[in-house]
Design a protein around this motif. Structure first.
Motif, PDB file in Angstrom:
ATOM      1  N   LYS A  50       0.831  -1.216   0.000  1.00  0.00           N
ATOM      2  CA  LYS A  50       0.000   0.000   0.000  1.00  0.00           C
ATOM      3  C   LYS A  50       0.858   1.255   0.000  1.00  0.00           C
ATOM      4  O   LYS A  50       0.524   2.239  -0.660  1.00  0.00           O
ATOM      5  CB  LYS A  50      -0.940   0.001   1.203  1.00  0.00           C
ATOM      6  CG  LYS A  50      -2.005  -1.060   1.135  1.00  0.00           C
ATOM      7  CD  LYS A  50      -2.846  -1.066   2.389  1.00  0.00           C
ATOM      8  CE  LYS A  50      -3.797  -2.258   2.360  1.00  0.00           C
ATOM      9  NZ  LYS A  50      -4.525  -2.388   3.613  1.00  0.00           N
TER      10      LYS A  50
ATOM     11  N   ALA B 185      -7.799  12.411  -4.305  1.00  0.00           N
ATOM     12  CA  ALA B 185      -8.654  11.766  -3.309  1.00  0.00           C
ATOM     13  C   ALA B 185      -8.093  10.401  -2.923  1.00  0.00           C
ATOM     14  O   ALA B 185      -8.116  10.020  -1.739  1.00  0.00           O
ATOM     15  CB  ALA B 185     -10.071  11.624  -3.848  1.00  0.00           C
ATOM     16  N   ALA B 186      -7.581   9.655  -3.892  1.00  0.00           N
ATOM     17  CA  ALA B 186      -6.986   8.348  -3.593  1.00  0.00           C
ATOM     18  C   ALA B 186      -5.743   8.499  -2.731  1.00  0.00           C
ATOM     19  O   ALA B 186      -5.528   7.714  -1.794  1.00  0.00           O
ATOM     20  CB  ALA B 186      -6.648   7.627  -4.889  1.00  0.00           C
TER      21      ALA B 186
ATOM     22  N   ALA C 152      -5.131  11.014  -0.661  1.00  0.00           N
ATOM     23  CA  ALA C 152      -5.578  11.422   0.678  1.00  0.00           C
ATOM     24  C   ALA C 152      -6.116  10.232   1.461  1.00  0.00           C
ATOM     25  O   ALA C 152      -5.856  10.096   2.665  1.00  0.00           O
ATOM     26  CB  ALA C 152      -6.642  12.509   0.552  1.00  0.00           C
ATOM     27  N   GLN C 153      -6.842   9.347   0.797  1.00  0.00           N
ATOM     28  CA  GLN C 153      -7.396   8.166   1.463  1.00  0.00           C
ATOM     29  C   GLN C 153      -6.285   7.223   1.923  1.00  0.00           C
ATOM     30  O   GLN C 153      -6.298   6.736   3.056  1.00  0.00           O
ATOM     31  CB  GLN C 153      -8.361   7.446   0.529  1.00  0.00           C
ATOM     32  CG  GLN C 153      -9.014   6.238   1.149  1.00  0.00           C
ATOM     33  CD  GLN C 153      -9.882   5.477   0.163  1.00  0.00           C
ATOM     34  OE1 GLN C 153      -9.797   5.693  -1.034  1.00  0.00           O
ATOM     35  NE2 GLN C 153     -10.703   4.583   0.682  1.00  0.00           N
ATOM     36  N   LYS C 154      -5.315   6.971   1.056  1.00  0.00           N
ATOM     37  CA  LYS C 154      -4.217   6.067   1.425  1.00  0.00           C
ATOM     38  C   LYS C 154      -3.338   6.693   2.502  1.00  0.00           C
ATOM     39  O   LYS C 154      -2.834   5.995   3.377  1.00  0.00           O
ATOM     40  CB  LYS C 154      -3.391   5.709   0.192  1.00  0.00           C
ATOM     41  CG  LYS C 154      -4.107   4.737  -0.729  1.00  0.00           C
ATOM     42  CD  LYS C 154      -3.158   4.184  -1.747  1.00  0.00           C
ATOM     43  CE  LYS C 154      -3.843   3.255  -2.685  1.00  0.00           C
ATOM     44  NZ  LYS C 154      -4.121   1.950  -2.117  1.00  0.00           N
TER      45      LYS C 154
ATOM     46  N   LEU D 219      -4.337   8.750   4.830  1.00  0.00           N
ATOM     47  CA  LEU D 219      -5.093   8.627   6.076  1.00  0.00           C
ATOM     48  C   LEU D 219      -5.012   7.212   6.627  1.00  0.00           C
ATOM     49  O   LEU D 219      -4.914   7.008   7.841  1.00  0.00           O
ATOM     50  CB  LEU D 219      -6.551   9.014   5.820  1.00  0.00           C
ATOM     51  CG  LEU D 219      -7.398   9.344   7.032  1.00  0.00           C
ATOM     52  CD1 LEU D 219      -6.807  10.532   7.783  1.00  0.00           C
ATOM     53  CD2 LEU D 219      -8.820   9.637   6.611  1.00  0.00           C
ATOM     54  N   LEU D 220      -4.996   6.231   5.739  1.00  0.00           N
ATOM     55  CA  LEU D 220      -4.907   4.833   6.145  1.00  0.00           C
ATOM     56  C   LEU D 220      -3.526   4.499   6.721  1.00  0.00           C
ATOM     57  O   LEU D 220      -3.411   3.742   7.682  1.00  0.00           O
ATOM     58  CB  LEU D 220      -5.191   3.933   4.933  1.00  0.00           C
ATOM     59  CG  LEU D 220      -5.136   2.428   5.151  1.00  0.00           C
ATOM     60  CD1 LEU D 220      -6.322   1.979   5.996  1.00  0.00           C
ATOM     61  CD2 LEU D 220      -5.136   1.710   3.821  1.00  0.00           C
TER      62      LEU D 220
END
Length: 160
Positions: free
Chosen positions: A105, A126-127, A129-131, A133-134
């Motif tokens: 990841k 957006a992808a 930012a999502q990764k 955050l993860l």
């Protein structure tokens, strides 16, 4: 958000090279101590001529300088980013091998960052930012295993 992952990767790389530096110090001291004892035994039982003693002395100095440069100076330069150091992708592979929940990841996030620098897509942002955050709660520096280094340092202390 990207700066957070990059700073965590930078701290991982610094800790990686600090661990290599400590390992190098321990290994070089142990190796040089062993070679010193072996050369002293050779000298003690050999009753060598002065020219042989001189050759042994300068060979030991050359060996000590070589070992010190390879095991101590080289990681020290890498800590200060002098020369070629670990890339983010190489660091991501090391971290991914240590943490099973990350796997690739982090590497995918870095590849998305590379792609997003060339394009201006909101979907990519957006992808990312999502990764980010993860991956943000995971401490990357925990991927460095310092227990082996501590074990060798204890051996060194016993020998000294």
């Amino acid at each position: 958000m990207n700066n957070e992952i990059n700073s965590k990767l930078n701290s991982f790389i610094r800790k990686y090279y600090k661990n290599l530096l400590i390992k190098g110090l321990v290994y070089s001291i142990l190796l040089l101590l062993i070679f010193f004892l072996v050369l002293n035994l050779i000298e003690y039982f050999g009753y060598n001529a002065p020219i042989i003693r001189t050759i042994i002395f300068y060979a030991y100095l050359l060996l000590a300088l070589t070992i010190f440069c390879l095991l101590v100076v080289k990681p020290l330069f890498k800590i200060f980013s002098i020369g070629k150091t670990l890339s983010y992708k190489q660091a991501a592979k090391i971290i991914g091998n240590h943490f099973p929940e990350i796997q690739d990841k982090l590497l995918n996030l870095l590849q998305l960052q590379d792609i997003s620098s060339n394009s201006n897509s909101e979907l990519l942002k957006a992808a990312i930012a999502q990764k980010t955050l993860l991956l943000s709660p995971i401490p990357f520096t925990k991927a460095i295993d310092t227990t082996k280094t501590k074990k060798y340092a204890k051996v060194l202390l016993m020998v000294l």
